[in-house]
Design an enzyme around this catalytic site. Structure first.
Site, PDB file in Angstrom:
ATOM      1  N   ARG A  64     -14.133  -0.387   3.970  1.00 59.68           N
ATOM      2  CA  ARG A  64     -12.616  -0.312   3.675  1.00 59.68           C
ATOM      3  C   ARG A  64     -11.840  -0.250   4.827  1.00 59.68           C
ATOM      4  NH1 ARG A  64      -9.000   0.010  -0.701  1.00 59.68           N
ATOM      5  NH2 ARG A  64     -10.728  -0.460  -2.203  1.00 59.68           N
ATOM      6  N   ARG A  90      -4.382  -3.461  -4.635  1.00 58.84           N
ATOM      7  CA  ARG A  90      -5.420  -2.393  -3.707  1.00 58.84           C
ATOM      8  C   ARG A  90      -4.379  -1.383  -3.294  1.00 58.84           C
ATOM      9  NH1 ARG A  90     -10.229  -3.855  -4.045  1.00 58.84           N
ATOM     10  NH2 ARG A  90     -10.897  -5.995  -4.163  1.00 58.84           N
ATOM     11  N   ILE A  91      -5.308  -0.429  -2.904  1.00 54.72           N
ATOM     12  CA  ILE A  91      -4.612   0.717  -2.084  1.00 54.72           C
ATOM     13  C   ILE A  91      -4.560   0.429  -0.667  1.00 54.72           C
ATOM     14  CG2 ILE A  91      -4.620   3.471  -1.917  1.00 54.72           C
ATOM     15  CD1 ILE A  91      -4.120   2.377  -4.699  1.00 54.72           C
ATOM     16  N   ASN A 106       6.587  -0.783  -2.798  1.00 49.96           N
ATOM     17  CA  ASN A 106       5.643  -1.129  -3.699  1.00 49.96           C
ATOM     18  C   ASN A 106       6.618  -1.335  -5.123  1.00 49.96           C
ATOM     19  OD1 ASN A 106       3.497  -2.012  -5.409  1.00 49.96           O
ATOM     20  ND2 ASN A 106       3.697   0.114  -6.397  1.00 49.96           N
ATOM     21  N   HIS A 108       6.257  -1.318  -9.360  1.00 51.13           N
ATOM     22  CA  HIS A 108       5.240  -0.659 -10.139  1.00 51.13           C
ATOM     23  C   HIS A 108       5.861  -0.775 -11.772  1.00 51.13           C
ATOM     24  CE1 HIS A 108       2.002   1.583 -11.672  1.00 51.13           C
ATOM     25  NE2 HIS A 108       2.892   2.554 -12.358  1.00 51.13           N
ATOM     26  N   ASP A 140       3.171   5.882   0.065  1.00 53.13           N
ATOM     27  CA  ASP A 140       2.717   6.808   0.965  1.00 53.13           C
ATOM     28  C   ASP A 140       1.052   6.871   0.621  1.00 53.13           C
ATOM     29  OD1 ASP A 140       2.334   8.311  -1.440  1.00 53.13           O
ATOM     30  OD2 ASP A 140       3.559   9.725  -1.237  1.00 53.13           O
ATOM     31  N   ALA A 141       0.457   7.814   0.947  1.00 56.36           N
ATOM     32  CA  ALA A 141      -1.086   8.067   1.126  1.00 56.36           C
ATOM     33  C   ALA A 141      -1.614   8.113  -0.529  1.00 56.36           C
ATOM     34  CB  ALA A 141      -1.381   8.928   1.785  1.00 56.36           C
ATOM     35  N   GLY A 142      -0.679   8.289  -1.366  1.00 49.85           N
ATOM     36  CA  GLY A 142      -1.144   8.556  -2.803  1.00 49.85           C
ATOM     37  C   GLY A 142      -1.171   7.206  -3.442  1.00 49.85           C
ATOM     38  N   ASP A 144       0.820   5.564  -6.138  1.00 54.12           N
ATOM     39  CA  ASP A 144       1.986   5.318  -6.681  1.00 54.12           C
ATOM     40  C   ASP A 144       2.959   6.727  -6.899  1.00 54.12           C
ATOM     41  OD1 ASP A 144       1.493   2.629  -7.518  1.00 54.12           O
ATOM     42  OD2 ASP A 144       0.462   3.339  -9.049  1.00 54.12           O
TER      43      ASP A 144
END
Ligand code: GAR
Length: 192
Positions: A64, A90-91, A106, A108, A140-142, A144
């Site tokens: 990844r 994908r994240i 993003n 959503h 960000d890193a999370g 959503d």
């Protein structure tokens, strides 16, 4: 005009809305490339316009992290001011976040922080809410979890199934995305 790279995984109706908006001379952003993580039908509308496309597939990379670095490099090659995840399922990882954090957004299909994740419409129906909607947010890193830039409500109607509700949300999402990209493209301030 601000340079926008769009990422998608499927139909790409949100990307199509941005491409149509960007066809108008007065729109402050131009879509300079469209990328995907799989051979997605949504790339076709960019190809028809002569806009470059790329596909960065997870299984073509050893892991990844390597995929994430390759994706960051593909995006960077198009020198974007803004990167838009529009149905990209994908994240993104640290390489993409480090390179484009603060100008990576993003869309959503729910009113975040309600119903994050890949099944937002199904989850909203299962919860029995009367109102859901659409959110455009910074990535960000999370999952959503980034700061919300714009939100619009959509009512859940009696008898709605997942497809019907998602279509109604997507109609709102298209407008919200086109408006938010225009706002970011013309804003002096860094969205961070
Ligand atoms: C949109 O509803 C978008 O918000 C959603 O996928 C759909 C893509 O539609 N994204 C997510 O659920 C991300 N977690 P499209 O392919 O027709 O543009």
């Amino acid at each position: 005009r601000a340079r926008v790279v769009v990422l998608l995984s499927g139909t790409g109706s949100l990307c199509a809305a941005l491409l149509e908006a960007a066809d108008e001379a007065g729109y402050p952003a131009a879509v300079v490339a469209v990328g995907s993580d799989r051979p997605a039908p949504g790339l076709e509308q960019a190809r028809r316009r002569g806009i470059p496309t790329f596909t960065c597939t997870l299984r073509d990379h050893p892991d990844r992290a390597a995929w994430d670095r390759a994706l960051a490099a593909e995006i960077a090659g198009h020198r974007p001011d803004l990167v838009v995840s529009a149905g990209f399922m994908r994240i993104v990882g640290p390489a993409v976040l480090d390179a484009f954090g603060g100008r990576l957004i993003n869309t959503h299909p729910a009113l975040l922080p309600a119903f994050p994740g890949a099944h937002a419409v199904r989850d909203a129906l299962a919860a029995g809410v009367e109102v859901t909607g659409s959110t455009v947010h910074l990535i960000d890193a999370g999952v959503d979890t980034g700061p919300v830039l714009a939100q619009r409500e959509v009512p859940v109607l009696p008898g709605d199934d997942e497809t019907q509700l998602h279509e109604r949300i997507k109609t709102v999402e298209r407008t919200l995305l086109v408006e938010t990209v225009a706002r970011l493209a013309t804003s002096e301030e860094d969205p961070r």
